[in-house]
Design a protein around this motif. Structure first.
Motif: not given
Length: 156
Positions: A107-134
């Motif tokens: 995963i390139p530039v993992s220090g940036a990609v990993l937290p953003v990916a985790a945030l996106l997936i958490m937003g999907i889990y919670g079905k919270v569009i504001w987290v996904v947009l963030s």
């Protein structure tokens, strides 16, 4: 009554603590003065939106009734653990720019990609569009900045 998200709070702690140490031990030669101002704005906006939305929405807390849907939260947690591992690797390194913009598991530039990916997936889990947009806003800025730095580093 909405009590907020303890899961979101844990996520933020996992983000903030290593960054506090990073402030003391930035990579040798790091300079933020040439970063694209639009990307910096998007990164800051994404950080603010993510921090607020992670704390506000209790939908991000584990749901005992969701069954397999909870795997999204587990997946997000695994990605955050990889992010923490990436930080351990950085702090144990010689703290050069190449260490800071390194990849992990391809995963390139993992220090940036990993937290953003985790945030996106958490937003999907919670079905919270504001987290996904963030996550989208944060990703555009944070990953964009890291890719710029990595490109500059690779061209030297």
């Amino acid at each position: 009554m909405n009590t907020g998200s303890y899961t979101g709070l844990l996520f933020l702690i996992m983000l903030i603590v290593p960054n506090l140490f990073w402030a003391k031990y930035p990579p040798k030669g790091y300079a933020s003065d040439k970063e694209n101002k639009i990307l910096v704005f998007l990164e800051r906006l994404g950080e603010i939106c993510a921090s607020c939305s992670l704390l506000i929405f209790s939908d991000l807390n584990p749901d005992r009734e969701a069954g397999l849907w909870n795997l999204w939260l587990v997946f997000s947690g695994v990605i955050m653990l990889l992010y923490e591992y990436w930080w351990v690797r950085y702090f144990r390194s010689s703290k050069q720019l190449r260490d800071f913009y390194s990849s992990l598991l391809g995963i390139p530039v993992s220090g940036a990609v990993l937290p953003v990916a985790a945030l996106l997936i958490m937003g999907i889990y919670g079905k919270v569009i504001w987290v996904v947009l963030s996550a989208a806003i944060l990703g555009a800025g944070h990953i964009g900045i890291h890719l710029q730095h990595a490109k500059t580093l690779n061209s030297q």
